[in-house]
Each structure stands twice: as structure tokens, then as C-alpha cells.
Scaffold this motif. Structure first.
Motif, short mmCIF file in Angstrom:
data_model
loop_
_atom_site.label_atom_id
_atom_site.label_comp_id
_atom_site.label_asym_id
_atom_site.label_seq_id
_atom_site.Cartn_x
_atom_site.Cartn_y
_atom_site.Cartn_z
N VAL A 68 0.86 -1.18 0.00
CA VAL A 68 0.00 0.00 0.00
C VAL A 68 0.90 1.23 0.00
N ARG A 69 0.81 2.03 -1.07
CA ARG A 69 1.65 3.20 -1.18
C ARG A 69 1.13 4.32 -0.27
N GLY A 70 2.06 5.13 0.23
CA GLY A 70 1.71 6.25 1.09
C GLY A 70 1.86 5.97 2.56
N ARG A 71 2.13 4.70 2.93
CA ARG A 71 2.37 4.37 4.32
C ARG A 71 3.42 3.27 4.37
N PRO A 96 6.27 -17.03 2.33
CA PRO A 96 5.24 -18.06 2.54
C PRO A 96 5.79 -19.47 2.37
N GLN A 97 6.86 -19.65 1.64
CA GLN A 97 7.47 -20.95 1.44
C GLN A 97 8.91 -20.74 0.98
N PRO A 98 9.78 -21.77 1.09
CA PRO A 98 11.15 -21.61 0.60
C PRO A 98 11.16 -21.19 -0.88
N THR A 99 11.87 -20.12 -1.15
CA THR A 99 11.81 -19.48 -2.47
C THR A 99 13.21 -19.13 -2.94
N ASN A 100 13.44 -19.30 -4.22
CA ASN A 100 14.68 -18.85 -4.85
C ASN A 100 14.49 -17.39 -5.24
N VAL A 101 14.91 -16.49 -4.36
CA VAL A 101 14.66 -15.06 -4.55
C VAL A 101 15.57 -14.51 -5.65
N ARG A 102 14.98 -13.76 -6.56
CA ARG A 102 15.72 -13.13 -7.66
C ARG A 102 16.09 -11.70 -7.34
N GLU A 103 15.15 -10.93 -6.75
CA GLU A 103 15.37 -9.52 -6.47
C GLU A 103 14.64 -9.16 -5.18
N ILE A 104 15.12 -8.08 -4.56
CA ILE A 104 14.44 -7.46 -3.45
C ILE A 104 14.37 -5.96 -3.73
N GLY A 105 13.17 -5.38 -3.51
CA GLY A 105 12.96 -3.96 -3.74
C GLY A 105 12.63 -3.25 -2.43
N ILE A 106 13.25 -2.07 -2.21
CA ILE A 106 13.10 -1.34 -0.95
C ILE A 106 12.81 0.13 -1.28
N GLU A 107 11.78 0.68 -0.62
CA GLU A 107 11.49 2.10 -0.68
C GLU A 107 12.03 2.74 0.59
N ALA A 108 13.00 3.62 0.45
CA ALA A 108 13.64 4.26 1.62
C ALA A 108 12.90 5.53 1.97
N GLY A 109 12.29 5.57 3.15
CA GLY A 109 11.62 6.77 3.62
C GLY A 109 10.21 6.90 3.12
N LEU A 110 9.65 8.09 3.35
CA LEU A 110 8.29 8.38 2.93
C LEU A 110 8.22 8.52 1.41
N PRO A 111 7.02 8.39 0.83
CA PRO A 111 6.90 8.54 -0.63
C PRO A 111 7.21 9.95 -1.08
N ALA A 112 7.52 10.08 -2.34
CA ALA A 112 7.86 11.40 -2.90
C ALA A 112 6.65 12.32 -2.82
N GLY A 113 6.92 13.57 -2.49
CA GLY A 113 5.85 14.56 -2.36
C GLY A 113 5.33 14.73 -0.95
#
Length: 383
Positions: free
Chosen positions: A255-258, A292-309
Motif C-alpha cells: 500500500v503506497r503512502g504508508r 510463505p514458502q522456501p523461495t529462490n529469490v531473484r530480487e528485493i525492492g526497498i522504498e527508503a523513507g516516505l513517498p515522494a511529495g
């Protein structure tokens, strides 16, 4: 019968004679009957006949009655003065061989010269205007410098073939030019087998070196298309509820914004150069994420801080250096930019089920801001 006048020397000969008494000329060809006082009309101009070969001299007939022998010198006209030597006609041969032998024509026939075929003036060789080298007349280029020996014909170039046609001709059908032919099935099979073997060899070498080309290609395709997103990830804050009202579940709810928020304490500040070097501090701000289950993770995405604006974006702490401690015992360091957008990082840890995100260092707020640190959203993608 009338006497016969020789046209050669003008001597009047008795009727019935065949040769002139004076010049021995043949009277049947040139003699005319002698007329009276009336002058003979000029004979029509006929084609010039080649000089006839004189017949052998015959003895005159004996006189009808014997008498005293008298000697009378024969009359011969004076020879004309010598003039400039003219070249013989081409049909009479070289001058040193003389005129060809021609037999006496039929009485009353006229002589007509036979026309020779025109001589060709084409050169036997072609001379180069650039270097002066003589070449065969059938050559179009100089055999020494390659200059045009003839005027080239300008031909409009044909439009280029389409890419598909060029590839089919190159790899499957060959070409139909003067110096090439269609490729055999054996040649096509050899080329395909060679390409497959080379690709397999390169893939094996890169895999042994730790760089998996096939996985890299599939990861790139998944990164562009955004496929393989992991759902139903759970989160737990460590320590629990450091900042009430901003639970850890907000960091993985998409959920964007929080997002998740915690307090920035002195124990959370560390040296980025020593990240993943020791054990996790008990006072560090961190999140425990469970897949939820053992997974071969390809990427991880992180939003640092509050959303823009967001007006409070510059007044809050934002994460800078993170430790990703996976449940298989491996640790990965992630450096975030001072950007509120989503930042994605590749993962090469194999199959995992949990990861602890530890904040090692952060970007301070502008001026006298709050001690609150925000993480907007964390997302996983699988292979």
C-alpha cells in the motif's frame, strides 16, 4: 574485204590477218575494219583491262611471189616519258610480283575488277590510357592497373534484399551467384552443431566461474517484465513496536503512502564499512521478514523513507546501509540512495525462507528534525 587497222600502232593490215604486221598485236581484240575517208567515231570508254600477255611471235606467211628482198624497219610509236610510279591496285598484288596472269577473255567480253572486302580497322590490342599497357581486345580492365578499357555501362543498383531473405540465403539456402552454390544439408547441420557446441562450452565455463548466463538472461527478462512477485510475506519488528502506530506489516502490504516506522537510536548507527562483519546489535532497528514458502529469490525492492511529495520527507531519517541476513547464514550488504522511489537489488542466495533487514546507517533529516526512521515498502521477486 576491207583492211583491218591496228588500234595499237595504227598500221593497216590486209583482211584476214590475226596479228598486226608492225607490232604483232592481236587484231581480233583491237583491230577495226578500215573505213574510207570518213573518220571513225571514238570508241566508248571501257573499264581499264589489265595488260594482256603477248602471244608468241608467229612467222608471217610467205609472199605469194618471189621478188627482191627489201628490209623495211617496223614502225613503233615513241614511248611516253616516265612519270611518277603509282602503286598497283590492291587486287593486283605486290609490285615486285607484277600483274597476275590472266588468260584471254571471250571475244566481246568486258573486264570488270572484283571488289575486295573492306579491311578491318579494329585494333588488335587495347591500350590502357593510364599506364599504356597493351591488353587483349576482349578485356574490359587493364591487366596491370585495373583501369577501365571500355566505357562502363551505368546500371541502377537493385533494391537490397530483406533481412529474412538474407538470413535464409546465408544460413540455409546459400546463394545462386556465379561463384557460389546452395549449401548442402551436411554443411547446414555442421554449422548448427558448431554453434550449439560453442554456446554450451561458453555456458559451462561461465557457470564454473560463478556467472550463470542463462540465469542472468532469465533474470533480466523477469526484471523488465516484472514477473515472479512473491505474495503473502509477513513482517515482525525487532525490537517489537519501537514506534506504536506504524506496525511492521505496513512495510509488506503493498500500500503506497504508508510504511513501517521506528525510532532512530544511537545503537542503530554503525559503520557501513564493517557491515555483515559481526553479530546483529540487540538495539538495532530491524525487520524479520518471512516468505510463505522456501523461495529462490531473484530480487528485493526497498522504498527508503516516505513517498515522494510527502511534506515530512526531508524531516525524517532514511535508511542508507542495510544488512540482509538470510536464514542460510549468508549476509548481503545493500547501499540505498537518498531517493524515495523503489530501489531494486539482485539476490544470489539460492532458496531461502527468511531474511532479517538491519538498518546499519541512515541519512539524517534536514535541520532539527524528528528521530523517526521510515521504510516505505519491501518487495520480493522469485525466479
Amino acid at each position: 574485204m576491207a583492211a583491218v587497222v591496228c588500234e595499237n600502232c595504227g598500221t593497216s593490215n590486209p583482211a584476214g590477218r590475226q596479228f598486226c604486221e608492225n607490232c604483232d598485236g592481236f587484231l581480233d581484240w583491237s583491230g577495226v575494219p578500215e573505213a574510207g575517208p570518213v573518220a571513225a567515231a571514238p570508241a566508248p570508254v571501257a573499264p581499264v583491262a589489265p595488260q594482256q600477255q603477248a602471244r608468241p611471235q608467229q612467222a608471217p606467211p610467205p609472199p605469194s611471189a618471189p621478188g627482191p628482198a627489201t628490209f623495211t624497219p617496223p614502225y613503233r610509236p615513241a614511248a611516253p616519258p616516265p612519270g611518277p610510279t603509282a602503286a598497283p591496285p590492291p587486287h593486283l598484288g605486290p609490285p615486285h610480283l607484277g600483274p597476275p596472269h590472266l588468260g584471254p577473255p571471250h571475244p566481246g567480253a568486258t573486264f570488270a575488277p572484283v571488289a575486295m572486302p573492306p579491311m578491318s580497322t579494329a585494333p588488335l590490342q587495347r591500350t590502357c590510357s593510364n599506364c599504356g599497357t597493351a591488353s587483349d581486345p576482349h578485356r574490359r580492365f587493364c591487366r596491370r592497373c585495373g583501369t577501365w578499357l571500355v566505357t562502363p555501362t551505368l546500371v541502377a543498383p537493385a533494391p537490397p534484399d530483406r533481412l529474412g531473405k538474407r538470413l535464409r540465403r546465408r544460413w540455409w539456402g546459400g546463394t545462386s551467384g556465379a561463384y557460389s552454390g546452395d549449401l548442402t544439408r551436411g554443411t547446414v547441420a555442421f554449422r548448427i552443431l558448431s554453434v550449439v557446441l560453442v554456446l554450451a562450452l561458453v555456458t559451462g565455463v561461465l557457470t564454473l566461474a560463478g556467472w550463470h548466463p542463462i540465469r542472468r538472461v532469465t533474470d533480466l527478462v523477469g526484471h523488465v517484465t516484472g514477473s515472479g512477485r512473491v505474495e503473502r510475506v509477513t513482517a515482525q519488528a525487532l525490537p517489537a513496536d519501537a514506534l506504536p502506530g506504524y506496525p511492521a506489516a505496513w512495510g509488506v502490504d503493498d500500500v503506497r503512502g504508508r510504511g513501517f516506522a521506528t525510532r532512530w537510536t544511537s545503537g542503530s548507527s554503525g559503520d557501513p564499512r564493517t557491515a555483515c562483519a559481526g553479530a546483529t546489535s540487540a538495539t538495532a532497528s530491524s525487520l524479520l521478514l518471512t516468505l510463505p514458502q522456501p523461495t529462490n529469490v531473484r530480487e528485493i525492492g526497498i522504498e527508503a523513507g516516505l513517498p515522494a511529495g510527502d511534506p515530512q520527507l526531508a524531516a525524517r531519517w532514511r535508511p542508507q546501509t542495510l544488512e540482509l541476513r538470510w536464514n542460510n547464514g549468508k549476509c548481503q550488504v545493500v547501499q540505498l540512495a537518498k531517493d524515495p522511489g523503489l530501489q531494486r537489488f539482485a539476490v544470489e542466495q539460492g532458496t531461502v525462507s527468511q531474511v532479517t533487514v538491519v538498518v546499519v546507517a541512515g541519512y539524517p533529516p534536514d535541520g532539527q528534525g524528528s528521530d523517526r526512521l521510515d521504510i516505505g515498502e519491501i518487495t520480493f521477486w522469485q525466479r
